[in-house]
Design an enzyme around this catalytic site. Structure first.
Site, mmCIF file in Angstrom:
data_model
loop_
_atom_site.group_PDB
_atom_site.id
_atom_site.type_symbol
_atom_site.label_atom_id
_atom_site.label_comp_id
_atom_site.label_asym_id
_atom_site.label_seq_id
_atom_site.Cartn_x
_atom_site.Cartn_y
_atom_site.Cartn_z
ATOM 1 N N LYS A 213 56.953 -1.157 21.094
ATOM 2 C CA LYS A 213 56.984 -1.757 19.756
ATOM 3 C C LYS A 213 55.581 -2.187 19.305
ATOM 4 C CE LYS A 213 58.998 -4.972 16.600
ATOM 5 N NZ LYS A 213 60.104 -5.761 16.143
ATOM 6 N N ARG A 227 56.198 2.680 11.585
ATOM 7 C CA ARG A 227 57.091 1.565 11.988
ATOM 8 C C ARG A 227 58.552 1.868 11.684
ATOM 9 N NH1 ARG A 227 56.042 -4.954 11.794
ATOM 10 N NH2 ARG A 227 58.025 -5.513 12.740
ATOM 11 N N ASN A 231 63.569 1.955 13.192
ATOM 12 C CA ASN A 231 64.869 1.904 12.508
ATOM 13 C C ASN A 231 65.874 2.887 13.085
ATOM 14 O OD1 ASN A 231 63.838 -0.023 10.794
ATOM 15 N ND2 ASN A 231 63.191 1.454 9.241
HETATM 16 N N1 GLY Z 1 63.163 -4.547 14.125
HETATM 17 C C1 GLY Z 1 62.391 -3.494 13.637
HETATM 18 C C2 GLY Z 1 61.004 -3.899 13.268
HETATM 19 O O1 GLY Z 1 60.530 -4.934 13.682
HETATM 20 O O2 GLY Z 1 60.355 -3.183 12.544
#
Ligand code: GLY
Length: 353
Positions: A213, A227, A231
């Site tokens: 992430k 990003r 999703n």
């Molecule tokens: N939960 C997805 C994001 O933080 O972009």
């Protein structure tokens, strides 16, 4: 948010002390909810670095992620002398880190904050990446801001007291991170023995998951492009989550994402030739560990309608993140109603409904 801001704790007290020493602040605030006040705050209240912190306690659960709670936090900050140089520590799950981050980022045009997530979902997703906000007008995360924490401290020892449902809820986001990264990451997750949790291995898997992430958020903090990969599973997932809520039978976010992943992997197979065997393996894992979200063909139009109103869409066109293969991401994919209904058929068949 930069990589150095996410810390995998070896010793929470030492790591928090170091972070608090590095930052400049006048007053310290600690935000908890009723659950983390009871279960987690006692673990850090004795730390000398937290001495003198004013604790703000809010109600637990998504129902409290709203304007009145936000106003209460602002009021506590205001009446207890918070200045623009004060610092807030958010100790809790995604509700606390989202609302606390938003309260901090709006108070006096923004004060710094730190997240100490206490659930798996908040460790691998909510607390990392700078999305903050509250629900409004019946819509999830309708009001919010991109406002990264100064630091996120990941203490996986908190996971030892997490119940199974919340464990699997967070694990779904880890599966998603596996799917958008590498075969090794995904297969380690699928092979992990969730009946006998090895916390040492889990800590390493959390680290890997967060790195997936962080890497994406570093490139695209405001979700203009890559990003959107995060999703995956969420277009169908949000429809399931919203429909369950409307039926007054709410499901945990990660469960909806797990079911959404099956749907979106099938769509990836149909549209992009994603390997059927990988879809089958993920589907098997989800069926065994998450059970099924039950619906019949009578619900198809309602679910489809919810998907058409997803906030990720542009001009009413349903937007998906799909995969050619593990780690091969295709953004901004679409599907017509007939294909989406075919996905619902597949999902029900796969789940034995
Ligand atoms: N939960 C997805 C994001 O933080 O972009």
């Amino acid at each position: 948010m930069t990589k150095r801001n996410v810390i995998i704790c070896q010793d929470l007290e030492q790591d928090l002390t170091r972070v608090l020493q590095e930052l400049r602040w006048d007053r310290l605030f600690l935000l908890t909810d009723e659950t983390t006040h009871r279960l987690c705050q006692p673990l850090i209240s004795g730390f000398s670095c937290m001495k003198g912190a004013h604790e703000i306690i809010i109600g637990a659960g998504d129902a409290h992620k709203e304007l009145d709670t936000l106003a209460h936090v602002w009021m506590e900050l205001s009446t207890h002398g918070a200045s623009r140089h004060s610092l807030m520590v958010n100790l809790g799950g995604g509700m606390v880190t989202d609302l606390g981050g938003f309260a901090a980022s709006t108070f006096k045009r923004g004060i710094p904050y730190i997240n100490i997530p206490t659930t798996l979902l908040s460790m691998v997703d909510a607390a990392v990446g700078g999305k903050t906000g509250i629900n409004f007008n019946g819509l999830k995360n309708e009001i919010g801001a991109f406002a990264p924490a100064q630091a996120v401290l990941l203490e996986t020892e908190f996971l030892r007291t997490l119940d199974a449902d919340n464990f699997f809820s967070g694990y779904a986001e880890m599966l998603k991170h596996g799917l958008i990264s590498t075969k090794e990451t995904l297969y380690e997750l699928l092979a992990y023995d969730t009946d006998h949790i090895d916390y040492v291995q889990l800590k390493d898997m959390v680290r890997q998951s967060v790195e997936v992430k962080e890497h994406i958020v570093e490139i695209d903090p405001k979700e203009q492009g890559i990003r959107k990969a995060l999703n995956l599973g969420h277009t169908f997932g949000h429809a399931f989550e919203s429909w369950a809520l409307k039926q007054q039978a709410p499901v945990l976010h990660g469960y909806a994402v797990a079911w959404g992943l099956i749907c979106e992997l099938y769509l990836s197979v149909v549209k992009l030739g994603f390997p059927k065997e990988v879809m089958r393996q993920v589907g098997q894992f989800v069926k065994e560990n998450y059970g099924a979200f039950y619906f019949t063909c009578k619900e198809y139009p309602h679910l489809y309608e919810l998907m058409k109103h997803d906030k990720k869409n542009t001009s009413g066109i349903i937007n998906f993140t799909l995969l050619n293969n593990i780690g091969e991401i295709q953004l901004d994919q679409t599907a017509d109603q007939e294909t989406i209904y075919e996905v619902f058929d597949f999902y029900r068949e796969c789940m034995g409904l």
